[in-house]
Write a protein that holds these residues in place. Sequence first.
Motif, mmCIF file in Angstrom:
data_model
loop_
_atom_site.group_PDB
_atom_site.id
_atom_site.type_symbol
_atom_site.label_atom_id
_atom_site.label_comp_id
_atom_site.label_asym_id
_atom_site.label_seq_id
_atom_site.Cartn_x
_atom_site.Cartn_y
_atom_site.Cartn_z
ATOM 1 N N PRO A 1 16.650 28.154 -6.899
ATOM 2 C CA PRO A 1 16.499 29.449 -6.209
ATOM 3 C C PRO A 1 15.987 30.517 -7.169
ATOM 4 O O PRO A 1 16.308 30.493 -8.369
ATOM 5 N N ILE A 2 15.194 31.438 -6.632
ATOM 6 C CA ILE A 2 14.725 32.581 -7.451
ATOM 7 C C ILE A 2 15.098 33.881 -6.776
ATOM 8 O O ILE A 2 15.487 33.915 -5.641
ATOM 9 N N GLU B 1 5.334 26.137 -8.749
ATOM 10 C CA GLU B 1 5.041 26.983 -7.588
ATOM 11 C C GLU B 1 6.322 27.507 -6.950
ATOM 12 O O GLU B 1 7.379 26.894 -7.044
ATOM 13 N N GLU B 2 6.184 28.629 -6.262
ATOM 14 C CA GLU B 2 7.270 29.159 -5.444
ATOM 15 C C GLU B 2 7.089 28.644 -4.026
ATOM 16 O O GLU B 2 5.967 28.462 -3.564
ATOM 17 N N CYS B 3 8.212 28.403 -3.343
ATOM 18 C CA CYS B 3 8.141 27.969 -1.957
ATOM 19 C C CYS B 3 9.383 28.445 -1.217
ATOM 20 O O CYS B 3 10.381 28.809 -1.827
ATOM 21 N N GLU B 4 9.294 28.442 0.090
ATOM 22 C CA GLU B 4 10.435 28.777 0.923
ATOM 23 C C GLU B 4 10.983 27.471 1.487
ATOM 24 O O GLU B 4 10.218 26.635 1.982
ATOM 25 N N VAL B 5 12.288 27.289 1.385
ATOM 26 C CA VAL B 5 12.924 26.042 1.814
ATOM 27 C C VAL B 5 13.965 26.351 2.888
ATOM 28 O O VAL B 5 14.795 27.238 2.714
ATOM 29 N N LEU B 6 13.913 25.617 3.987
ATOM 30 C CA LEU B 6 14.939 25.696 5.012
ATOM 31 C C LEU B 6 15.986 24.641 4.669
ATOM 32 O O LEU B 6 15.708 23.438 4.686
ATOM 33 N N PHE C 1 17.236 30.057 4.874
ATOM 34 C CA PHE C 1 16.048 29.905 4.043
ATOM 35 C C PHE C 1 16.364 30.373 2.633
ATOM 36 O O PHE C 1 17.144 31.301 2.445
ATOM 37 N N VAL C 2 15.755 29.731 1.652
ATOM 38 C CA VAL C 2 15.911 30.143 0.264
ATOM 39 C C VAL C 2 14.531 30.105 -0.403
ATOM 40 O O VAL C 2 13.732 29.211 -0.147
ATOM 41 N N ARG C 3 14.249 31.141 -1.171
ATOM 42 C CA ARG C 3 13.022 31.183 -1.962
ATOM 43 C C ARG C 3 13.316 30.429 -3.254
ATOM 44 O O ARG C 3 14.332 30.686 -3.914
ATOM 45 N N PHE D 1 6.694 20.599 5.178
ATOM 46 C CA PHE D 1 7.558 19.480 5.554
ATOM 47 C C PHE D 1 7.827 18.508 4.408
ATOM 48 O O PHE D 1 8.088 17.335 4.623
ATOM 49 N N GLU D 2 7.784 19.011 3.175
ATOM 50 C CA GLU D 2 8.137 18.201 2.015
ATOM 51 C C GLU D 2 9.643 18.311 1.800
ATOM 52 O O GLU D 2 10.222 19.372 2.007
ATOM 53 N N ASN D 3 10.264 17.216 1.389
ATOM 54 C CA ASN D 3 11.691 17.258 1.055
ATOM 55 C C ASN D 3 11.874 18.072 -0.209
ATOM 56 O O ASN D 3 11.124 17.905 -1.178
ATOM 57 N N ALA D 4 12.875 18.926 -0.205
ATOM 58 C CA ALA D 4 13.199 19.736 -1.381
ATOM 59 C C ALA D 4 14.696 19.630 -1.646
ATOM 60 O O ALA D 4 15.506 19.749 -0.728
#
Length: 75
Positions: free
Chosen positions: A74-75, A19-24, A57-59, A42-45
């Motif tokens: 990153p994508i 899946e794609e997600c946005e991460v702070l 933020f990074v996609r 709020f999952e650790n990435a």
Amino acid sequence: LIELQRQVTREALEARIGEECEVLVSGVSKRRDHLLGKTRHFENALLPLDCERPGEFVRARVTKTSGHSLFATPI
């Protein structure tokens, strides 16, 4: 009961692989080998060290899980 919760968490995180997600990005991980961030859920990435700076933020795409955290690129 604790083992059941670990299994539920592991299965939920494994379902996110691909899946794609946005991460702070919040900073460097404890082991200093990844950047640490949080998803919108709020999952650790964990991300590569060279991707972004804290506060940005990074996609990203989820590539694997440790059972407690998501690893993403990153994508």
